[in-house]
Design an enzyme around this catalytic site. Structure first.
Site, PDB file in Angstrom:
ATOM      1  N   CYS A   1       0.835  -1.201   0.000  1.00  0.00           N
ATOM      2  CA  CYS A   1       0.000   0.000   0.000  1.00  0.00           C
ATOM      3  C   CYS A   1       0.874   1.257   0.000  1.00  0.00           C
ATOM      4  CB  CYS A   1      -1.004  -0.030   1.143  1.00  0.00           C
ATOM      5  SG  CYS A   1      -2.359   1.140   0.879  1.00  0.00           S
TER       6      CYS A   1
ATOM      7  N   GLU B   1      -1.582  -8.793   3.820  1.00  0.00           N
ATOM      8  CA  GLU B   1      -1.530  -9.174   5.254  1.00  0.00           C
ATOM      9  C   GLU B   1      -2.921  -9.269   5.871  1.00  0.00           C
ATOM     10  OE1 GLU B   1      -1.229  -6.166   4.229  1.00  0.00           O
ATOM     11  OE2 GLU B   1      -2.071  -4.780   5.705  1.00  0.00           O
TER      12      GLU B   1
ATOM     13  N   HIS C   1      -3.579  -5.115   0.265  1.00  0.00           N
ATOM     14  CA  HIS C   1      -3.107  -5.519   1.596  1.00  0.00           C
ATOM     15  C   HIS C   1      -3.149  -7.036   1.763  1.00  0.00           C
ATOM     16  CE1 HIS C   1      -2.678  -1.673   3.817  1.00  0.00           C
ATOM     17  NE2 HIS C   1      -3.550  -1.225   2.938  1.00  0.00           N
TER      18      HIS C   1
END
Ligand code: MN
Length: 237
Positions: free
Chosen positions: A110, A215, A213
């Site tokens: 990001c 994660e 993202h």
């Protein structure tokens, strides 16, 4: 070969609270995939000799967060520019530059993809909504793990090799994006509105940025875990 490499993770700073901050999903993704996550603060100029350098770690993860100061790419601030953390900008730009010299593997997520691009001499849109006509909504109102838009991935890219895919559904929480791609990097993924969702270095090293993202997604959508596994494999070398 190292068993568990140390991956430095950059973080943000809450000026009002005087607190460094990082979402737990970054450190948990790294731990889950086999790294020792190492959150590094953005030290002010006077403490710069105490700053972590690329020589101290095996790999880097540039995390998401605040906007970039447009002075880094010679622009005035636009109306929709949001919060700036100057010490973080400086640290990340320095780390990217050093990593480019030494070949240290890194993953930018990001804001992280933007850190990589700005450090290497590229520019970013300060605000997609006011600068890119007919753009998608890149700030989803949906759970953070939910894939909201599609990306097309260049089949010749390292990203495609890692993910074993040439298209993917991703989440999206960004109002900034890459504008001019830095020399030495190529676009590896784009959304249907043309917004750049992935870049990687031409030098063949694992020096990659993604605009989404992973994660937040890997627990429900395991394909996204591959990015962390690969970062860690490269950091072991
Ligand atoms: Mn997006």
């Amino acid at each position: 070969m190292k068993n568990r490499p140390i991956i430095a993770v950059t973080c943000s700073f809450d000026e009002d609270a005087g607190s460094y901050k990082i979402h737990q999903d970054y450190v948990q993704a790294l731990a889950n995939s086999g790294a020792i996550p190492y959150v590094i603060p953005n030290l002010p100029e006077e403490d710069i000799d105490s700053q972590v350098t690329v020589a101290d770690v095996d790999g880097l993860l540039f995390s998401g967060g605040t906007d970039f100061d447009p002075n880094w790419f010679d622009e005035e601030p636009r109306y929709k520019l949001s919060e700036i953390v100057p010490d973080r900008d400086s640290l990340e730009i320095e780390l990217v530059k050093e990593a480019m010299k030494t070949g240290l593997p890194f993953l930018g997520i990001c804001r992280g993809i933007q850190a990589v691009n700005v450090a290497a001499g590229g520019s970013i849109y300060q605000d997609i909504g006011s600068q890119v006509e007919d753009s998608l909504r890149h700030q989803q109102d949906a759970p953070t793990w939910h894939p909201i838009h599609q990306i097309e991935i260049d089949s010749r890219s390292l990203l495609a090799e890692i993910l074993e895919a040439t298209s993917l559904q991703v989440n999206s929480f960004h109002h900034q994006a890459i504008n001019q791609v830095a020399d030495g990097f190529k676009v590896t993924a784009t959304a249907s509105d043309g917004i750049i969702e992935g870049i990687e270095a031409d030098n063949g090293n694992f020096q990659i940025g993604v605009q989404w993202h992973p994660e937040r997604m890997w627990r429900k959508h395991p394909i996204h875990e591959k990015l962390f596994s690969r970062l860690i494999d490269e950091a072991k070398r």
